[in-house]
Structure formats: C-alpha cells, structure tokens
Motif scaffolding. Sequence first.
Motif, PDB file in Angstrom:
ATOM      1  N   LEU A  13       0.961  -1.076  -0.001  1.00 44.91           N
ATOM      2  CA  LEU A  13      -0.163  -0.018  -0.115  1.00 44.91           C
ATOM      3  C   LEU A  13       0.644   1.298   0.231  1.00 44.91           C
ATOM      4  N   LEU A  16       1.276   4.827   2.533  1.00 47.63           N
ATOM      5  CA  LEU A  16       1.086   4.809   3.909  1.00 47.63           C
ATOM      6  C   LEU A  16       2.455   5.232   4.432  1.00 47.63           C
ATOM      7  N   SER A  17       2.471   6.041   5.393  1.00 49.00           N
ATOM      8  CA  SER A  17       3.713   6.631   6.054  1.00 49.00           C
ATOM      9  C   SER A  17       4.037   5.862   7.198  1.00 49.00           C
ATOM     10  N   ALA A  24      -2.750   5.654   8.237  1.00 49.81           N
ATOM     11  CA  ALA A  24      -3.673   5.794   7.168  1.00 49.81           C
ATOM     12  C   ALA A  24      -4.773   6.610   7.574  1.00 49.81           C
ATOM     13  N   ASP A  28      -9.841   5.049   3.904  1.00 51.73           N
ATOM     14  CA  ASP A  28      -8.966   3.982   3.202  1.00 51.73           C
ATOM     15  C   ASP A  28      -8.828   2.710   3.864  1.00 51.73           C
ATOM     16  N   VAL A  32      -7.489  -0.845   2.718  1.00 50.11           N
ATOM     17  CA  VAL A  32      -6.512  -1.356   3.771  1.00 50.11           C
ATOM     18  C   VAL A  32      -6.552  -2.855   3.892  1.00 50.11           C
ATOM     19  N   VAL A 140      -1.437  -0.704  11.471  1.00 50.59           N
ATOM     20  CA  VAL A 140      -2.014   0.506  10.547  1.00 50.59           C
ATOM     21  C   VAL A 140      -3.005   1.110  11.564  1.00 50.59           C
ATOM     22  N   PHE A 142      -5.457   4.474  12.035  1.00 51.65           N
ATOM     23  CA  PHE A 142      -6.247   5.462  11.270  1.00 51.65           C
ATOM     24  C   PHE A 142      -6.232   6.525  11.843  1.00 51.65           C
ATOM     25  N   VAL A 148      -2.114  13.157   7.632  1.00 54.57           N
ATOM     26  CA  VAL A 148      -2.371  11.952   7.023  1.00 54.57           C
ATOM     27  C   VAL A 148      -3.131  12.157   5.997  1.00 54.57           C
ATOM     28  N   ALA A 150      -5.049  10.687   2.374  1.00 55.39           N
ATOM     29  CA  ALA A 150      -5.667   9.469   1.715  1.00 55.39           C
ATOM     30  C   ALA A 150      -4.698   8.639   0.724  1.00 55.39           C
ATOM     31  N   LEU A 151      -4.675   7.517   0.422  1.00 56.82           N
ATOM     32  CA  LEU A 151      -3.979   6.984  -0.637  1.00 56.82           C
ATOM     33  C   LEU A 151      -4.317   7.321  -2.000  1.00 56.82           C
TER      34      LEU A 151
END
Length: 156
Positions: A13, A16-17, A24, A28, A32, A140, A142, A148, A150-151
Amino acid sequence: MNGTARVRIATLLPGLSGRGVLLAAPIDAERVRRTLAGSGFAVAEVAGPAAGLREAQAAIARALRLPETAGRNLDALVDSLRDLATWWPDAERVVLLWPGAEQLVEGDLPGFLELTEILRGASDDLWRGGGPGDRQFETVAFVRRHGVRALGEAPA
C-alpha cells in the motif's frame, strides 16, 4: 515462516507513512483491510476509539487476543507481543488495524507515542529473517487529520 520473504505493508500500500506502525486515512480503511487480508495477513482490529493510554492498551490487547494482563501492564504487553506466535499459531503475518487512533493522539499524545513505540518494537523483534516462530507484525493506525493523506492523494 520457513524462509518466506518479508512483505512490508508499505510495499503493498504505497502512500502509507511509517515503519512498523503505519498511518492511514480512515477513508482508506476498507481498501487497507481488503488488500492485507488478500495478501495473507491475519487481521486483528481494535474495537472503538480510546482517548487514554490504558483504554487503548486494553483494546489493543483484546484485538490481538493477548492475556488480560497485557491490557493493564505495559511490560506484560511487551512480553505478550514477543510471544505473538503463541496467540496466533496459524498466522505468520499479522496486522493490527487501529481505527480512531486520532482519539488517542488528541487525548493523550504521550500515550499514543508510547504505545506506537511498543508496537513498532514488536514489529522489529518478531522478525529475525524468516525462521521458525518468526512473525511479520505491523500496525496500521487510522488517523483523521494531523497531516495523514488518503492513498493516492498528492502532497499539498
């Protein structure tokens, strides 16, 4: 893992950081969850947001099926995470999904940082190269807002 290669969630993915604990956007969450389950991860999910360290710790311990003491004592949480293979004997890849993590960020930032450091440490400790008993474990979290994205969303 019998020599199986480690597959980092960030590879599956991109966008994502983080490492060990990835951030995330809540929008998403389903993508995910679907991607990770489809890639062979056992998915554990924290039920409900928590604004305090102990509440979040207990929710994480319940989601990962850890002993009750792991939900009350940080040392017990660390020890139980080291023994993840005991609690997840049939899962070589385990991901913890933590919806509503921003509640802890906003309500108890030091608590969030402490828990994420424990989870990140477990991610590092559980993988020793793919031998018997190794587990791939990542989280992950959220988080709404707090930078943050979104993908697929371009940086500002």
